[in-house]
Design a protein around this motif. Structure first.
Motif, PDB file in Angstrom:
ATOM      1  N   GLU A 260      28.843 156.036  12.676  1.00  0.00           N
ATOM      2  CA  GLU A 260      27.433 155.723  12.906  1.00  0.00           C
ATOM      3  C   GLU A 260      26.534 156.765  12.245  1.00  0.00           C
ATOM      4  O   GLU A 260      25.455 156.438  11.727  1.00  0.00           O
ATOM      5  CB  GLU A 260      27.141 155.642  14.402  1.00  0.00           C
ATOM      6  N   PHE A 261      26.959 158.006  12.223  1.00  0.00           N
ATOM      7  CA  PHE A 261      26.178 159.075  11.593  1.00  0.00           C
ATOM      8  C   PHE A 261      25.952 158.781  10.109  1.00  0.00           C
ATOM      9  O   PHE A 261      24.873 159.037   9.565  1.00  0.00           O
ATOM     10  CB  PHE A 261      26.909 160.409  11.763  1.00  0.00           C
ATOM     11  N   TYR A 262      26.949 158.208   9.441  1.00  0.00           N
ATOM     12  CA  TYR A 262      26.861 157.979   7.998  1.00  0.00           C
ATOM     13  C   TYR A 262      26.104 156.709   7.640  1.00  0.00           C
ATOM     14  O   TYR A 262      25.891 156.423   6.454  1.00  0.00           O
ATOM     15  CB  TYR A 262      28.267 157.950   7.396  1.00  0.00           C
ATOM     16  N   LEU A 263      25.686 155.932   8.634  1.00  0.00           N
ATOM     17  CA  LEU A 263      24.867 154.760   8.334  1.00  0.00           C
ATOM     18  C   LEU A 263      23.508 155.148   7.766  1.00  0.00           C
ATOM     19  O   LEU A 263      22.848 154.337   7.112  1.00  0.00           O
ATOM     20  CB  LEU A 263      24.683 153.917   9.603  1.00  0.00           C
ATOM     21  N   SER A 264      23.067 156.389   7.986  1.00  0.00           N
ATOM     22  CA  SER A 264      21.793 156.833   7.409  1.00  0.00           C
ATOM     23  C   SER A 264      21.888 157.030   5.902  1.00  0.00           C
ATOM     24  O   SER A 264      20.878 157.027   5.196  1.00  0.00           O
ATOM     25  CB  SER A 264      21.354 158.148   8.068  1.00  0.00           C
ATOM     26  N   ASP A 265      23.121 157.170   5.373  1.00  0.00           N
ATOM     27  CA  ASP A 265      23.333 157.289   3.931  1.00  0.00           C
ATOM     28  C   ASP A 265      24.696 156.707   3.594  1.00  0.00           C
ATOM     29  O   ASP A 265      25.651 157.431   3.309  1.00  0.00           O
ATOM     30  CB  ASP A 265      23.249 158.752   3.485  1.00  0.00           C
TER      31      ASP A 265
ATOM     32  N   LYS B 237      26.063 155.425   1.115  1.00  0.00           N
ATOM     33  CA  LYS B 237      26.681 155.692  -0.188  1.00  0.00           C
ATOM     34  C   LYS B 237      27.621 156.890  -0.162  1.00  0.00           C
ATOM     35  O   LYS B 237      28.419 157.080  -1.082  1.00  0.00           O
ATOM     36  CB  LYS B 237      25.595 155.898  -1.241  1.00  0.00           C
ATOM     37  N   ARG B 238      27.555 157.681   0.880  1.00  0.00           N
ATOM     38  CA  ARG B 238      28.460 158.836   0.991  1.00  0.00           C
ATOM     39  C   ARG B 238      29.884 158.418   1.376  1.00  0.00           C
ATOM     40  O   ARG B 238      30.811 159.224   1.276  1.00  0.00           O
ATOM     41  CB  ARG B 238      27.932 159.822   2.036  1.00  0.00           C
TER      42      ARG B 238
ATOM     43  N   THR C  17      36.954 146.175  -4.435  1.00  0.00           N
ATOM     44  CA  THR C  17      36.714 146.738  -3.105  1.00  0.00           C
ATOM     45  C   THR C  17      35.218 146.776  -2.864  1.00  0.00           C
ATOM     46  O   THR C  17      34.460 147.273  -3.702  1.00  0.00           O
ATOM     47  CB  THR C  17      37.290 148.159  -2.992  1.00  0.00           C
ATOM     48  N   ILE C  18      34.805 146.237  -1.729  1.00  0.00           N
ATOM     49  CA  ILE C  18      33.391 146.230  -1.343  1.00  0.00           C
ATOM     50  C   ILE C  18      33.261 146.926   0.003  1.00  0.00           C
ATOM     51  O   ILE C  18      34.034 146.645   0.921  1.00  0.00           O
ATOM     52  CB  ILE C  18      32.841 144.792  -1.241  1.00  0.00           C
ATOM     53  N   LEU C  19      32.306 147.819   0.110  1.00  0.00           N
ATOM     54  CA  LEU C  19      32.055 148.496   1.389  1.00  0.00           C
ATOM     55  C   LEU C  19      30.598 148.310   1.752  1.00  0.00           C
ATOM     56  O   LEU C  19      29.697 148.619   0.962  1.00  0.00           O
ATOM     57  CB  LEU C  19      32.390 149.986   1.285  1.00  0.00           C
ATOM     58  N   ALA C  20      30.355 147.806   2.942  1.00  0.00           N
ATOM     59  CA  ALA C  20      28.994 147.541   3.388  1.00  0.00           C
ATOM     60  C   ALA C  20      28.769 148.120   4.767  1.00  0.00           C
ATOM     61  O   ALA C  20      29.665 148.081   5.620  1.00  0.00           O
ATOM     62  CB  ALA C  20      28.730 146.036   3.417  1.00  0.00           C
ATOM     63  N   PRO C  21      27.576 148.677   5.021  1.00  0.00           N
ATOM     64  CA  PRO C  21      27.276 149.140   6.374  1.00  0.00           C
ATOM     65  C   PRO C  21      27.228 147.961   7.335  1.00  0.00           C
ATOM     66  O   PRO C  21      26.722 146.889   6.999  1.00  0.00           O
ATOM     67  CB  PRO C  21      25.912 149.812   6.219  1.00  0.00           C
ATOM     68  N   ASN C  22      27.770 148.167   8.520  1.00  0.00           N
ATOM     69  CA  ASN C  22      27.787 147.130   9.545  1.00  0.00           C
ATOM     70  C   ASN C  22      27.027 147.685  10.752  1.00  0.00           C
ATOM     71  O   ASN C  22      27.604 148.305  11.641  1.00  0.00           O
ATOM     72  CB  ASN C  22      29.233 146.780   9.919  1.00  0.00           C
ATOM     73  N   PHE C  23      25.729 147.492  10.747  1.00  0.00           N
ATOM     74  CA  PHE C  23      24.892 148.088  11.784  1.00  0.00           C
ATOM     75  C   PHE C  23      25.186 147.486  13.157  1.00  0.00           C
ATOM     76  O   PHE C  23      25.054 148.163  14.180  1.00  0.00           O
ATOM     77  CB  PHE C  23      23.416 147.921  11.422  1.00  0.00           C
TER      78      PHE C  23
ATOM     79  N   ARG D 259      47.166 149.344   2.210  1.00  0.00           N
ATOM     80  CA  ARG D 259      46.659 150.424   3.058  1.00  0.00           C
ATOM     81  C   ARG D 259      45.186 150.635   2.747  1.00  0.00           C
ATOM     82  O   ARG D 259      44.762 150.564   1.589  1.00  0.00           O
ATOM     83  CB  ARG D 259      47.437 151.728   2.811  1.00  0.00           C
ATOM     84  N   LEU D 260      44.420 150.937   3.807  1.00  0.00           N
ATOM     85  CA  LEU D 260      42.978 151.075   3.639  1.00  0.00           C
ATOM     86  C   LEU D 260      42.440 152.082   4.649  1.00  0.00           C
ATOM     87  O   LEU D 260      42.789 152.033   5.826  1.00  0.00           O
ATOM     88  CB  LEU D 260      42.303 149.713   3.848  1.00  0.00           C
ATOM     89  N   PHE D 261      41.580 152.998   4.162  1.00  0.00           N
ATOM     90  CA  PHE D 261      40.861 153.897   5.059  1.00  0.00           C
ATOM     91  C   PHE D 261      39.546 154.295   4.400  1.00  0.00           C
ATOM     92  O   PHE D 261      39.331 154.061   3.200  1.00  0.00           O
ATOM     93  CB  PHE D 261      41.696 155.138   5.406  1.00  0.00           C
ATOM     94  N   LEU D 262      38.649 154.868   5.186  1.00  0.00           N
ATOM     95  CA  LEU D 262      37.342 155.297   4.701  1.00  0.00           C
ATOM     96  C   LEU D 262      37.282 156.816   4.665  1.00  0.00           C
ATOM     97  O   LEU D 262      37.849 157.489   5.527  1.00  0.00           O
ATOM     98  CB  LEU D 262      36.219 154.756   5.598  1.00  0.00           C
ATOM     99  N   ARG D 263      36.551 157.341   3.677  1.00  0.00           N
ATOM    100  CA  ARG D 263      36.432 158.784   3.559  1.00  0.00           C
ATOM    101  C   ARG D 263      35.119 159.148   2.859  1.00  0.00           C
ATOM    102  O   ARG D 263      34.430 158.306   2.284  1.00  0.00           O
ATOM    103  CB  ARG D 263      37.595 159.373   2.766  1.00  0.00           C
ATOM    104  N   THR D 264      34.772 160.407   2.944  1.00  0.00           N
ATOM    105  CA  THR D 264      33.695 160.978   2.135  1.00  0.00           C
ATOM    106  C   THR D 264      34.353 161.842   1.069  1.00  0.00           C
ATOM    107  O   THR D 264      35.580 161.895   0.958  1.00  0.00           O
ATOM    108  CB  THR D 264      32.753 161.839   2.985  1.00  0.00           C
ATOM    109  N   SER D 265      33.569 162.530   0.305  1.00  0.00           N
ATOM    110  CA  SER D 265      34.132 163.405  -0.726  1.00  0.00           C
ATOM    111  C   SER D 265      34.864 164.597  -0.117  1.00  0.00           C
ATOM    112  O   SER D 265      35.662 165.253  -0.791  1.00  0.00           O
ATOM    113  CB  SER D 265      33.021 163.909  -1.655  1.00  0.00           C
TER     114      SER D 265
END
Length: 567
Positions: free
Chosen positions: A481-486, A488-489, A504-510, A532-538
């Motif tokens: 939820e914190f990363y919904l403000s940006d 693209k990170r 691969t498409i990633l979309a915010p799900n508010f 296999r699939l997971f989400l990450r930042t840099s």
């Protein structure tokens, strides 16, 4: 809330796959759990006898089989009995029970109930109460049950006065040596004024336990042998069970079991700690009689008929029908994995190789009543069982066995730990682990989690000689939820063991306070791949890893069952 094992139990499921005849789940059909109705709340004043004065009068003069020497009871004594059993050929003889008990039907067996006012320990100042299950119907193998007091193991003799028989046709007199089918223990689990069932042992080596607010769903058992293998599954059973008589200040309940089967004997110690998340600390000493190719440690068994994406497998108005919806893993290297369960078209074994696993279990993550709409089964209140090994278990794998089923009356899911090196015949192997009854996995790790997942239909691409498929996965919780403000990170990381990820498409799900990942995969007809699939930042991973196996249908054919899925 009065939650008891009066729910549903299932009888064995035999795989229809030609080469495998693996049975899953003991003598139990879902409806048979209603037979455990003797363990509902004890709300009235009770007149019970203590363990030192067993119900039905004094214990027999001669110790019953499996009873340790007077004053010498200890877990080491049970281990010694298991060792003696393992040194001898397996003895399958058992005390015969009257034909009238064997002939009982489901409905007539339900008439037999333990008398609530006869529960043990009611006058001992403890919050625990012991009740017993009668023999009959599917439960025709007696187990000797003992209460341990001051170092003495006191066998509980059978007495007809302990039971109400209703309209059940049973003999007028039954011998004191008859024995019992199992037992249940109640405590003030949900309400300080009511007794609710916290654990029960009934059938082979099966047991089930509840946390606060839970309804019975999946089961645990002591051992699983050859489940999903080439040979018929073998079901170890408890020859004897012992319960330590709890003291007024006791917060835990201690249970011991002696397990036997043609291939293995073993001793078990269970320390049950009731609470919001009831836990069971298990010590298992296993002694094979002969080589065992597929031995399952800490096995769990459950039911999955249909989930949110299984429109064709629904049998009525209910959107979802399952006791568990995912296998969760915490690997030896620290990765958290979520594998959604499914009702396959053919028996499927998915193996997750690991070394010194930190945890695994079958979980009911979806807790929304509206996703089930079942006022009777209360699938939204089914617990998950989380297993945490104590010490190093070495190399091996977590096996997930999924068997096709057409109804919710059958268990069709099994998971267990299988050591890489088979246990040596005649040699004692001790393993320790803790089982916990959980409602949410957010208490297990702080990362983002899979909320739900869907898959589109297979789409043949004849021109390219490929089959294409789209997968949709919703992640929430953790720090998402914190990363919904940006948004693209955040990046979706998808990989396959065969074929290719084409987009691969990633979309915010508010709405979910998280993200939705859409992954397109291409595969040659007839091939299989692990996605296999997971989400990450840099800088770091944000979520657990979602994984699934997909087999592309052969040209002109239907989808083939996946052979295996790796962790």
């Amino acid at each position: 809330m009065n939650f008891s094992s009066q729910d549903t139990q299932r009888r064995p499921v035999i795989s229809q796959e030609p080469r495998r005849q693996a049975a899953v789940i003991p003598p139990s059909r879902r409806s048979v759990l209603a037979l455990l109705a003797s363990t509902v709340a004890l709300t009235g004043p009770a007149m019970a006898q203590s363990a030192a004065n067993p119900p039905g009068g004094a214990a027999p003069d001669a110790p019953l089989p499996g009873t340790p020497r007077q004053g010498s009871f200890s877990y080491a004594e049970i281990v010694n009995q298991a060792r003696i059993l393992a040194e001898r050929p397996f003895d399958d003889t058992q005390p015969d029970i009257p034909d009238a008990l064997k002939a009982l039907t489901y409905d007539s067996y339900r008439e037999i109930r333990f008398r609530r006012d006869k529960a043990l320990w009611q006058q001992d100042g403890t919050d625990f109460r012991l009740q017993l299950f009668h023999l009959g119907f599917l439960h025709d193998r007696p187990v000797q049950i003992h209460v341990v007091s001051n170092g003495n193991a006191i066998p509980l003799p059978y007495n007809m006065a302990l039971f109400e028989f209703g309209k059940a046709a049973v003999p007028q007199k039954l011998p004191v040596s008859l024995g019992f089918a199992g037992f249940s223990v109640t405590t003030t689990l949900n309400d300080l004024k009511l007794q609710d069932e916290v654990i029960s042992f009934l059938g082979a080596s099966y047991f089930r336990f509840l946390g606060r607010g839970h309804r019975y769903g999946l089961s645990a058992r002591a051992l699983a042998l050859d489940v999903g293998g080439e040979a018929d599954e073998e079901f170890p059973f408890f020859r004897s069970l012992w319960l330590e008589r709890p003291k007024p200040e006791s917060l835990d309940l201690v249970i011991y079991g002696l397990v036997d089967s043609p291939s293995v004997s073993g001793a078990f110690r269970f320390v049950v700690t009731p609470g919001p998340q009831t836990s069971v600390a298990v010590t298992a000493t296993i002694i094979p009689r002969k080589p065992i190719q597929r031995i399952g440690i800490a096995p769990l068994t459950s039911m999955f008929l249909a989930g949110e994406g299984d429109r064709e497998q629904r049998t009525d108005f209910r959107p979802e029908i399952h006791d568990s919806d995912g296998l969760m893993l915490h690997t030896g290297v620290g990765e958290w994995i979520w594998r959604p369960l499914r009702n396959p078209k053919a028996l499927t074994i998915s193996s997750f190789q690991d070394k010194n696993p930190r945890g695994f279990g079958l979980i009911q993550r979806d807790r929304e009543f509206g996703h089930y709409q079942d006022l009777e089964a209360h699938y939204h209140a089914r617990p998950g069982y989380w297993i945490e090994p104590v010490g190093e278990w070495g190399e091996g794998r977590v096996d997930l066995i999924e068997i096709p089923t057409q109804g919710e009356e059958f268990d069709n899911i099994v998971c267990c730990w299988t050591p890489k090196t088979p246990l040596e015949p005649g040699r004692q192997t001790e393993l320790n682990y803790r089982m916990t009854s959980v409602s949410t996995t957010e208490t297990l790790h702080a990362m983002g989690q899979v909320q739900s997942s869907f898959a589109a239909d297979d789409v043949p691409d004849t021109a390219a000689g490929l089959v294409r498929k789209r997968f949709i996965v919703d992640f929430n919780a953790g720090d998402l939820e914190f990363y919904l403000s940006d948004p693209k990170r955040v990046t979706a990381v998808a990989s396959v063991s065969a074929g290719s990820v084409t987009s691969t498409i990633l979309a915010p799900n508010f709405a979910a306070k998280g993200f939705r990942a859409i992954v397109d995969v291409a595969l040659r007809p007839g091939e299989s791949t692990d996605l296999r699939l997971f989400l990450r930042t840099s800088l770091r991973s944000l979520t657990e890893t979602w994984t699934v196996n997909w087999s592309a249908p052969a040209s002109g054919g239907s989808a083939a069952p996946p052979a295996a899925s790796g962790g």
